[in-house]
Scaffold this active site. Structure first.
Site, PDB file in Angstrom:
ATOM      1  N   LYS A 215     -30.584 -23.202 -65.535  1.00  0.00           N
ATOM      2  CA  LYS A 215     -28.989 -22.870 -65.667  1.00  0.00           C
ATOM      3  C   LYS A 215     -28.106 -23.992 -65.501  1.00  0.00           C
ATOM      4  O   LYS A 215     -27.123 -24.284 -66.353  1.00  0.00           O
ATOM      5  CB  LYS A 215     -28.851 -21.749 -64.741  1.00  0.00           C
ATOM      6  N   ASN A 216     -28.484 -24.801 -64.441  1.00  0.00           N
ATOM      7  CA  ASN A 216     -27.506 -26.029 -64.182  1.00  0.00           C
ATOM      8  C   ASN A 216     -27.518 -26.991 -65.143  1.00  0.00           C
ATOM      9  O   ASN A 216     -26.757 -28.128 -65.106  1.00  0.00           O
ATOM     10  CB  ASN A 216     -27.696 -26.458 -62.963  1.00  0.00           C
TER      11      ASN A 216
ATOM     12  N   CYS B  59     -15.223 -19.190 -54.517  1.00  0.00           N
ATOM     13  CA  CYS B  59     -16.386 -18.276 -54.910  1.00  0.00           C
ATOM     14  C   CYS B  59     -16.968 -17.871 -53.695  1.00  0.00           C
ATOM     15  O   CYS B  59     -16.602 -18.075 -52.373  1.00  0.00           O
ATOM     16  CB  CYS B  59     -17.066 -18.935 -55.879  1.00  0.00           C
TER      17      CYS B  59
ATOM     18  N   ARG C 190     -14.735 -24.266 -52.936  1.00  0.00           N
ATOM     19  CA  ARG C 190     -15.065 -24.768 -54.231  1.00  0.00           C
ATOM     20  C   ARG C 190     -13.884 -25.534 -54.778  1.00  0.00           C
ATOM     21  O   ARG C 190     -13.341 -25.238 -55.818  1.00  0.00           O
ATOM     22  CB  ARG C 190     -15.556 -23.807 -55.034  1.00  0.00           C
TER      23      ARG C 190
ATOM     24  N   ASP D 123     -29.581 -24.989 -53.040  1.00  0.00           N
ATOM     25  CA  ASP D 123     -29.858 -23.929 -53.986  1.00  0.00           C
ATOM     26  C   ASP D 123     -31.086 -23.201 -53.634  1.00  0.00           C
ATOM     27  O   ASP D 123     -31.407 -22.141 -53.954  1.00  0.00           O
ATOM     28  CB  ASP D 123     -29.890 -24.174 -55.502  1.00  0.00           C
TER      29      ASP D 123
ATOM     30  N   ARG E 145     -26.986 -14.039 -63.516  1.00  0.00           N
ATOM     31  CA  ARG E 145     -26.572 -15.082 -63.901  1.00  0.00           C
ATOM     32  C   ARG E 145     -27.385 -16.320 -64.035  1.00  0.00           C
ATOM     33  O   ARG E 145     -26.938 -17.407 -64.876  1.00  0.00           O
ATOM     34  CB  ARG E 145     -25.522 -15.729 -62.772  1.00  0.00           C
TER      35      ARG E 145
HETATM   36  C1  UD1 Z   1     -23.666 -27.480 -58.601  1.00  0.00           C
HETATM   37  C2  UD1 Z   1     -24.460 -26.551 -59.142  1.00  0.00           C
HETATM   38  C3  UD1 Z   1     -24.906 -25.637 -57.975  1.00  0.00           C
HETATM   39  C4  UD1 Z   1     -25.210 -26.422 -56.509  1.00  0.00           C
HETATM   40  C5  UD1 Z   1     -24.484 -27.884 -56.579  1.00  0.00           C
HETATM   41  C6  UD1 Z   1     -24.993 -28.483 -55.526  1.00  0.00           C
HETATM   42  C7  UD1 Z   1     -24.150 -26.202 -61.507  1.00  0.00           C
HETATM   43  C8  UD1 Z   1     -23.514 -25.389 -62.453  1.00  0.00           C
HETATM   44  N1  UD1 Z   1     -23.987 -25.752 -60.094  1.00  0.00           N
HETATM   45  O1  UD1 Z   1     -22.396 -26.918 -58.359  1.00  0.00           O
HETATM   46  O2  UD1 Z   1     -25.752 -24.602 -58.264  1.00  0.00           O
HETATM   47  O3  UD1 Z   1     -25.420 -25.637 -55.535  1.00  0.00           O
HETATM   48  O4  UD1 Z   1     -24.039 -28.458 -57.705  1.00  0.00           O
HETATM   49  O5  UD1 Z   1     -26.080 -28.947 -55.849  1.00  0.00           O
HETATM   50  O6  UD1 Z   1     -24.543 -27.246 -61.593  1.00  0.00           O
HETATM   51  N2  UD1 Z   1     -16.610 -30.628 -53.562  1.00  0.00           N
HETATM   52  C9  UD1 Z   1     -14.948 -31.159 -53.293  1.00  0.00           C
HETATM   53  N3  UD1 Z   1     -14.273 -31.397 -54.347  1.00  0.00           N
HETATM   54  C10 UD1 Z   1     -14.716 -31.418 -55.706  1.00  0.00           C
HETATM   55  C11 UD1 Z   1     -15.889 -31.067 -56.055  1.00  0.00           C
HETATM   56  C12 UD1 Z   1     -17.035 -30.638 -55.112  1.00  0.00           C
HETATM   57  O7  UD1 Z   1     -14.816 -30.995 -52.334  1.00  0.00           O
HETATM   58  O8  UD1 Z   1     -13.771 -31.576 -56.587  1.00  0.00           O
HETATM   59  C13 UD1 Z   1     -17.298 -30.191 -52.633  1.00  0.00           C
HETATM   60  C14 UD1 Z   1     -17.842 -28.757 -52.906  1.00  0.00           C
HETATM   61  O9  UD1 Z   1     -16.985 -27.970 -52.219  1.00  0.00           O
HETATM   62  C15 UD1 Z   1     -19.055 -28.856 -52.239  1.00  0.00           C
HETATM   63  C16 UD1 Z   1     -19.868 -30.225 -52.418  1.00  0.00           C
HETATM   64  O10 UD1 Z   1     -18.683 -30.758 -52.871  1.00  0.00           O
HETATM   65  O11 UD1 Z   1     -18.938 -28.647 -50.923  1.00  0.00           O
HETATM   66  C17 UD1 Z   1     -20.866 -30.459 -53.608  1.00  0.00           C
HETATM   67  O12 UD1 Z   1     -20.260 -29.623 -54.658  1.00  0.00           O
HETATM   68  P1  UD1 Z   1     -20.710 -30.117 -56.024  1.00  0.00           P
HETATM   69  O13 UD1 Z   1     -21.790 -31.016 -56.222  1.00  0.00           O
HETATM   70  O14 UD1 Z   1     -19.467 -30.342 -57.044  1.00  0.00           O
HETATM   71  O15 UD1 Z   1     -21.306 -28.579 -56.692  1.00  0.00           O
HETATM   72  P2  UD1 Z   1     -20.937 -27.936 -58.159  1.00  0.00           P
HETATM   73  O16 UD1 Z   1     -21.175 -28.983 -59.184  1.00  0.00           O
HETATM   74  O17 UD1 Z   1     -19.932 -26.910 -58.109  1.00  0.00           O
END
Ligand code: UD1
Length: 424
Positions: free
Chosen positions: A28-29, A122, A127, A313, A405
């Site tokens: 999915k990711n 979420c 997020r 995850d 999902r």
């Molecule tokens: C992706 C994955 C999700 C996985 C996560 C961590 C997808 C679709 N989803 O989510 O399944 O659990 O990586 O491996 O690929 N953060 C900030 N600011 C930002 C972006 C992130 O503070 O602009 C923080 C987030 O709140 C979180 C951490 O960074 O605490 C990691 O998030 P991130 O790696 O961005 O996760 P996703 O890409 O949303």
């Protein structure tokens, strides 16, 4: 139809040992950023091994709104972005899936401007997307907030930049890659995410004509090219779905052969199963066999980290397994602020879990007993399925739209290896 699916439940009668073979679905990711990347292609992109998921359907609807032609024939998806005629997507379609934010980098790369709705929090917490937006600003994008929307414009076009991420965010790394591949000049991403899905995205973009190097390490270098063309690509196997079925085998003391998987991507996960006492054998990179014939015990401590650490995850899935392992297991969640909601639902099945901020302590119990529970999020929902397979009696899992999902007919896969599970 959707309402009907939302009211459905998974009914699991626990106690059956799983035995047999499951072919693991595509990730999915990976498929979501890959579908976003097709926006950049002037030509036809063909993606093989596309899992049938509601999140992928949501991505198709976004592509459709953009004017990209999208067709699915079983697990093969064809997207033609030649006729892309729009850079606006209705708010309702964007909000269907949180990961839709990854389309922003691709649309900016293709059109240079875009109005996109601001994602809210979420199930896993706040997020934020501040890293994404700060990187875009460094690439010459002006971002203006306007009543729940972001108006993004790059008056001089998207510019390559040297970006240092405060944290190796997966989504921000992908978004920067997508905006950078057709930017003017070169981009360097420092402290980039190293997850296998980043490598998959880079491999696809390169096939489409992008110039990228360093993916899988902390520094990714991208040389902007004028345009990308279509290409054919196979989505990598889903490492979290592989981990899910391994947990199902272990908790039922069964044995499974998982095919179409990728052992390299599972290096942070496989040793945990061995530590618990499972026998794990890997064959030819794409097959993993697990059996749980020997007595199992707690892995003591599971600490989530960015790749190559233990993935957040898989935390809920392992937690479900440890609820019935002798001994105490301490979980430390370092990626998301609010990722223990499943603990309360596991408690309804008789699990003993104590949560305090980022730490959860699980005291293994002798048995779980079936109850009515609700999925709290995607992996939390799958964790309830894992627990339900071992619980005495019947477990009825509600809110299964979360599970759909990310899992392609989880009940069919598990039923085929002996589980008593149905959707009703
Ligand atoms: C992706 C994955 C999700 C996985 C996560 C961590 C997808 C679709 N989803 O989510 O399944 O659990 O990586 O491996 O690929 N953060 C900030 N600011 C930002 C972006 C992130 O503070 O602009 C923080 C987030 O709140 C979180 C951490 O960074 O605490 C990691 O998030 P991130 O790696 O961005 O996760 P996703 O890409 O949303």
């Amino acid at each position: 139809m959707n309402e009907h699916r939302n009211s459905q439940r998974l009914i699991v009668a626990g106690g059956r040992k799983l035995q047999g073979e499951i072919a693991v679905q595509g990730a999915k990711n990976s498929v979501l950023p890959l579908l976003a990347a097709t926006v950049l292609c002037k030509g036809t992109a063909v993606l093989h091994n596309c899992p049938k998921l509601t999140d992928a359907d949501a991505a198709f609807r976004i592509l459709d709104c953009l004017g990209c032609k999208c067709e699915r024939e079983k697990s093969v998806v064809t997207v033609n972005g030649e006729a892309m005629c729009n850079n606006q997507v209705p708010d309702g379609v964007i909000q269907e899936m949180r990961s839709s934010i990854v389309f922003l980098g691709a649309i900016l790369g293709r059109c240079g401007n875009c109005r996109w709705s601001t994602p809210g929090g979420c199930e896993l917490g706040a997020r934020p997307i501040d890293y994404h937006l700060e990187a875009f600003r460094q690439m010459g994008v002006e971002v203006e907030n306007d009543a729940g929307f972001m108006n993004c414009t790059a008056p001089k076009g998207i510019q390559g930049a040297r970006i240092s991420l405060p944290f190796p965010s997966v989504g921000a790394t992908e978004n920067i890659m997508l905006a950078a591949v057709t930017a003017n000049g070169s981009t360097e991403i420092h402290n980039a995410a190293r997850e296998p899905e980043i490598v998959d995205l880079a491999n696809f973009l390169r096939k489409c004509g992008a110039k990228i190097s360093g993916e899988g390490s902390s520094t990714i270098a991208i040389e902007g090219v004028k345009e990308l063309y279509g290409a054919e690509h196979t989505v990598i196997p889903d490492r979290i779905v592989t981990a899910t079925y391994m947990c199902c085998a272990a908790i039922t003391r069964g044995e499974l052969l998982l095919t179409k998987t990728k052992q390299d991507d599972l290096s942070p996960i496989l040793p945990v199963f061995e530590r618990i006492g499972c026998s794990v054998y890997t064959y030819s990179d794409d097959k993993i066999y697990i059996n749980a014939r020997k007595p199992l015990s707690s892995p003591k401590k599971i600490v989530t980290h960015v790749h190559p650490g233990f993935p957040t995850d898989a935390q809920a899935l392992l937690m479900a397994l440890t609820t019935v392992l002798p001994g105490t297991t301490i979980f430390e969640e370092n990626i998301f602020e609010c990722r223990y909601k499943h603990a309360g639902e596991l408690g309804r099945l008789g699990a003993k879990i104590n949560v305090k901020e980022r730490v959860a302590v699980v005291e293994g119990v002798k048995r779980l007993s079936g109850a009515a529970v609700k999925s709290t999020d995607l992996r939390g929902g799958a964790a309830l399925v894992v627990a339900g397979l071992a619980a005495e009696g019947v477990t009825k899992i509600g809110n299964i739209h979360h599970i759909d999902r990310g899992y392609e007919s989880i009940e069919d896969a598990l039923h085929s290896v002996g589980a008593n599970i149905k959707r009703s």
